[in-house]
Design an enzyme around this catalytic site. Structure first.
Site, short mmCIF file in Angstrom:
data_model
loop_
_atom_site.label_atom_id
_atom_site.label_comp_id
_atom_site.label_asym_id
_atom_site.label_seq_id
_atom_site.Cartn_x
_atom_site.Cartn_y
_atom_site.Cartn_z
N TYR A 1 9.46 24.13 -7.76
CA TYR A 1 9.51 22.85 -7.10
C TYR A 1 10.13 21.83 -8.03
O TYR A 1 10.19 22.03 -9.24
CB TYR A 1 8.14 22.38 -6.59
CG TYR A 1 6.96 22.59 -7.50
CD1 TYR A 1 5.96 23.49 -7.14
CD2 TYR A 1 6.81 21.88 -8.68
CE1 TYR A 1 4.85 23.67 -7.94
CE2 TYR A 1 5.71 22.05 -9.49
CZ TYR A 1 4.73 22.96 -9.12
OH TYR A 1 3.64 23.13 -9.92
N LYS B 1 -0.09 14.60 -29.66
CA LYS B 1 -0.62 15.77 -28.95
C LYS B 1 0.52 16.67 -28.51
O LYS B 1 1.43 16.22 -27.82
CB LYS B 1 -1.43 15.28 -27.74
CG LYS B 1 -1.93 16.39 -26.84
CD LYS B 1 -2.71 15.84 -25.65
CE LYS B 1 -3.02 16.96 -24.67
NZ LYS B 1 -3.55 16.46 -23.39
N ILE C 1 -4.70 9.82 -16.18
CA ILE C 1 -3.87 8.66 -16.55
C ILE C 1 -2.43 8.91 -16.05
O ILE C 1 -1.75 7.99 -15.58
CB ILE C 1 -3.92 8.40 -18.07
CG1 ILE C 1 -5.35 7.99 -18.45
CG2 ILE C 1 -2.91 7.34 -18.50
CD1 ILE C 1 -5.63 7.92 -19.95
N SER D 1 -14.30 -7.53 -14.85
CA SER D 1 -15.66 -8.00 -15.08
C SER D 1 -16.23 -7.31 -16.32
O SER D 1 -16.45 -6.09 -16.32
CB SER D 1 -16.51 -7.67 -13.85
OG SER D 1 -17.86 -7.67 -14.19
N ALA E 1 -6.98 11.64 -23.70
CA ALA E 1 -5.86 12.58 -23.90
C ALA E 1 -4.86 12.38 -22.77
O ALA E 1 -5.24 12.21 -21.61
CB ALA E 1 -6.38 14.01 -23.88
N VAL F 1 -14.88 2.58 -17.51
CA VAL F 1 -15.44 3.93 -17.61
C VAL F 1 -15.48 4.38 -19.09
O VAL F 1 -16.37 5.12 -19.50
CB VAL F 1 -14.69 4.91 -16.67
CG1 VAL F 1 -13.29 5.19 -17.17
CG2 VAL F 1 -15.46 6.21 -16.50
N VAL G 1 -16.16 -9.54 -8.37
CA VAL G 1 -15.78 -9.76 -6.97
C VAL G 1 -17.00 -9.48 -6.10
O VAL G 1 -17.61 -8.40 -6.18
CB VAL G 1 -14.60 -8.83 -6.57
CG1 VAL G 1 -14.35 -8.89 -5.06
CG2 VAL G 1 -13.35 -9.23 -7.32
N GLY H 1 -9.90 -4.04 -14.75
CA GLY H 1 -9.21 -4.13 -16.03
C GLY H 1 -9.50 -2.94 -16.93
O GLY H 1 -9.63 -3.07 -18.14
N LEU I 1 -8.99 5.71 -10.81
CA LEU I 1 -10.18 6.35 -10.25
C LEU I 1 -10.50 5.83 -8.84
O LEU I 1 -11.19 6.51 -8.08
CB LEU I 1 -11.37 6.11 -11.18
CG LEU I 1 -11.18 6.62 -12.62
CD1 LEU I 1 -12.37 6.23 -13.48
CD2 LEU I 1 -10.99 8.13 -12.64
C1 FAD Z 1 -15.55 12.44 -18.26
C2 FAD Z 1 -14.16 11.93 -18.07
C3 FAD Z 1 -13.17 12.28 -18.97
C4 FAD Z 1 -11.86 11.84 -18.78
N1 FAD Z 1 -10.87 12.24 -19.64
C5 FAD Z 1 -9.58 11.92 -19.36
C6 FAD Z 1 -8.52 12.36 -20.19
O1 FAD Z 1 -8.71 13.01 -21.21
N2 FAD Z 1 -7.25 12.02 -19.85
C7 FAD Z 1 -6.98 11.27 -18.73
O2 FAD Z 1 -5.82 11.05 -18.43
N3 FAD Z 1 -7.97 10.78 -17.99
C8 FAD Z 1 -9.26 11.09 -18.26
N4 FAD Z 1 -10.26 10.59 -17.48
C9 FAD Z 1 -9.93 9.61 -16.45
C10 FAD Z 1 -9.71 8.23 -17.08
O3 FAD Z 1 -10.87 7.84 -17.76
C11 FAD Z 1 -9.36 7.21 -16.02
O4 FAD Z 1 -8.33 7.69 -15.21
C12 FAD Z 1 -8.89 5.93 -16.65
O5 FAD Z 1 -9.77 5.48 -17.63
C13 FAD Z 1 -8.68 4.87 -15.60
O6 FAD Z 1 -9.89 4.36 -15.14
P1 FAD Z 1 -9.84 3.12 -14.15
O7 FAD Z 1 -9.09 2.04 -14.80
O8 FAD Z 1 -9.37 3.60 -12.84
O9 FAD Z 1 -11.40 2.74 -13.99
P2 FAD Z 1 -12.38 1.92 -14.94
O10 FAD Z 1 -12.11 2.14 -16.38
O11 FAD Z 1 -13.75 2.24 -14.45
O12 FAD Z 1 -12.08 0.40 -14.63
C14 FAD Z 1 -12.57 -0.24 -13.48
C15 FAD Z 1 -12.40 -1.72 -13.63
O13 FAD Z 1 -12.77 -2.36 -12.41
C16 FAD Z 1 -13.62 -3.44 -12.70
N5 FAD Z 1 -14.46 -3.70 -11.54
C17 FAD Z 1 -15.14 -2.82 -10.76
N6 FAD Z 1 -15.80 -3.47 -9.80
C18 FAD Z 1 -15.54 -4.79 -9.94
C19 FAD Z 1 -15.94 -5.97 -9.27
N7 FAD Z 1 -16.76 -5.94 -8.24
N8 FAD Z 1 -15.45 -7.14 -9.71
C20 FAD Z 1 -14.63 -7.22 -10.77
N9 FAD Z 1 -14.23 -6.15 -11.45
C21 FAD Z 1 -14.68 -4.94 -11.05
C22 FAD Z 1 -14.40 -2.98 -13.93
O14 FAD Z 1 -14.98 -4.05 -14.62
C23 FAD Z 1 -13.26 -2.34 -14.72
O15 FAD Z 1 -12.53 -3.34 -15.41
C24 FAD Z 1 -11.57 11.00 -17.68
C25 FAD Z 1 -12.58 10.60 -16.81
C26 FAD Z 1 -13.87 11.07 -16.98
C27 FAD Z 1 -14.94 10.65 -16.03
#
Ligand code: FAD
Length: 506
Positions: free
Chosen positions: A434, A80, A348, A41, A52, A47, A186, A15, A335
């Site tokens: 492209y 932006k 994103i 969870s 941005a 993260v 999970v 989430g 991610l």
């Molecule tokens: C330093 C940094 C800077 C960034 N800056 C940018 C930016 O400026 N622009 C941009 O587009 N992107 C940026 N990103 C990337 C961006 O943060 C992510 O692409 C975005 O937040 C999506 O994350 P996510 O949802 O994939 O992962 P997460 O936010 O990590 O979510 C993972 C989810 O999975 C759940 N989960 C994991 N394991 C379990 C389990 N076993 N059981 C139940 N639930 C579980 C967690 O609770 C959470 O809800 C950046 C990343 C980093 C590291």
């Protein structure tokens, strides 16, 4: 009329931004075809960075029928117009990579060729003077682009929002669409013995969430795609050595509210500044082979302009992607499928594109056509590869030799796909064409010229025009751009106006 297909039971694991965007996208755009549930969870959390974005996010917001002003208010977002890159080509040099064009094509010849001809005669002004997005950003002004084909339509915009508020906003939106939410961790994955497909996820309290299709949005853990299915990881650390970030929010140091992100090159990477309505996001993205975590935290504390609102927080990552983002009946989004550092705010966007491709190739009725799965994987690979090459360019196109980090990236061997683009530019000032994926001509031109990489030759047709006539024409354009900017409101003022309009409508 045929029978309506049975809705596919889609289980989204995670989430964060990716998970709630996926849930909202599938529930909102595949009504009746997908029945979506999401597991998250609180104990694990998200993260919590990623603030941005790129202009494409607007089409996502619009397609779902989300009111922009309400969304911006809820996520404390700003507008932006691009990214201000400082000290990348050399220390002291800066340029804005805008969400918009530079001038316009004349007689079938791209504007940058005319600019290069002017530069040859010593008559060129800063390239950004011919871009409305750049000029508006520099003046801290903002207004949405016009919807005609005038100068006022020659740019786009994106949002900078609070990462901890975006997920909850999308969650509420998704719940309103009927998405079912399960809170819990999970702990086990059930699979079909014959096909190897995932059949259910088991939570710590014993609940079992069954589904037909699983979207892995579990973040860097990549619980389904990486851990359970063992999809291989393609590592790009040799091209993109940054593998850590020290992130720290700050209060605003001044009343000015920039309608752009700032990326400032540092001795072992670069640091971001992302202005939100209520605070400034800061972070130092660095290579742990060249800088320790303590040194990075000290550096971000020293560089941040406003009062820190929290201690610096270290995030660890590896650049690269899973060789396949869709394997069996599991699709990785966000991610969980890959990561490219945030230099061009692309993560994103990559999640959004994966959701868009999934919607286009959705297995209606639940039967997955392997050709659709392959097509999805090809499209996702293409998106990642394009972004990867563009990011590498920012590091490689430099004359910096003031640290081991910059010596490494300046002299490293780049991917063949990028080497080809560099060669085409160097020889003729041309950009490889492209039709899909990110970063078209203006983006490449912004970085090439902005980082001082001028080509050996450009379009010879530009030499047929008297350079002084060319200079007069370009000056007219520059003045038109400046005149347009002068009519735009201050960024902060525009935000306040929109907030007032929203309040009035409520
Ligand atoms: C330093 C940094 C800077 C960034 N800056 C940018 C930016 O400026 N622009 C941009 O587009 N992107 C940026 N990103 C990337 C961006 O943060 C992510 O692409 C975005 O937040 C999506 O994350 P996510 O949802 O994939 O992962 P997460 O936010 O990590 O979510 C993972 C989810 O999975 C759940 N989960 C994991 N394991 C379990 C389990 N076993 N059981 C139940 N639930 C579980 C967690 O609770 C959470 O809800 C950046 C990343 C980093 C590291």
């Amino acid at each position: 009329m045929g029978e309506a297909p049975t809705p596919v039971r889609v289980v989204v694991l995670g989430g964060g931004t990716a998970g709630w965007m996926t849930a909202a996208g599938l529930a909102g755009l595949l009504p009746g075809l997908a029945r979506v549930s999401l597991i998250e969870s609180e104990e694990i959390g998200i993260v919590g960075v990623g603030e941005a974005t790129l202009p494409h996010i607007r089409s996502f917001v619009e397609r779902l029928g989300i009111d922009e002003a309400a969304f911006m208010k809820a996520t404390h977002a700003t507008y932006k117009l691009g990214i201000d890159f400082r000290d990348f080509g050399r220390i002291g040099q800066s340029y804005i990579h805008p969400f918009g064009s530079f001038g316009e094509e004349v007689q079938g010849v791209g504007f940058h060729h005319w600019w290069l001809e002017l530069a040859r005669h010593g008559l060129a002004r800063d390239l950004g003077d011919y871009s409305l997005a750049v000029a508006a950003a520099r003046a801290n002004r903002f207004r949405p682009p016009a919807e005609d084909d005038s100068l006022a339509s020659t740019y786009g915009y994106a949002y900078q929002f609070d990462a901890t508020l975006f997920g909850p906003f999308m969650r509420q939106f998704s719940l309103n669409l009927g998405v079912e939410r399960h809170e819990g961790r999970v702990v086990a994955v059930e699979r079909d013995g014959a096909s190897g497909d995932v059949t259910a996820l088991v939570l710590a309290d014993g609940r079992r969430i069954a589904g037909d299709l699983f979207v892995d949005c579990s973040g860097f853990r990549s619980l389904l795609l990486g851990q359970e299915l063992g999809e291989a990881w393609e590592d790009w650390a040799h091209w993109l050595p940054c593998d850590r970030a020290a992130a720290m929010p700050c209060a605003h140091a001044s009343a000015e509210l920039r309608p752009y992100t700032t990326a400032t090159a540092m001795p072992a990477g670069w640091r971001w500044q992302i202005p939100l309505q209520h605070r400034m996001g800061n972070g130092y993205v660095f290579s742990s082979a060249h800088l320790s975590e303590d040194e990075a935290c000290a550096a971000i504390l020293a560089a941040a302009e406003g009062t820190p609102l929290a201690e610096p927080r270290i995030l660890k990552f590896r650049p690269g992607r899973r060789t396949r983002s869709w394997s069996h009946n599991v699709i990785g989004v966000g991610l969980a499928s890959g990561f490219l550092e945030p230099l061009e705010s692309t993560s994103i966007y990559l999640a959004q594109m994966a959701i868009t491709y999934l919607i286009e190739l959705f297995p209606v009725g639940g039967v997955i056509d392997p050709r659709d799965r392959d097509a999805f994987n090809r499209l996702v690979d293409m998106e990642y590869d394009r972004v990867r090459d563009f990011l590498i360019l920012h590091y490689h196109a430099t004359t910096r030799d003031d640290s081991d980090f910059w010596n490494h990236v300046r002299t490293m061997q780049v991917p063949d796909s990028l080497a080809g683009k560099l060669e085409l530019w160097r020889q003729a000032g041309r950009i490889a064409k492209y039709s899909d994926g990110l970063f078209y001509d203006a983006s490449w031109i912004a970085v090439f010229i902005g980082q001082g990489l001028l080509p050996e030759a450009h379009d010879p047709r530009t030499a047929l025009i008297d350079p002084n006539a060319l200079a007069r024409a370009s000056e007219r354009l520059r003045l038109a751009v400046a005149g347009e900017v002068a009519t735009m409101p201050e960024h902060r003022e525009y935000l306040a106006r929109e907030a007032a309009r929203l309040a009035e409508a409520a």
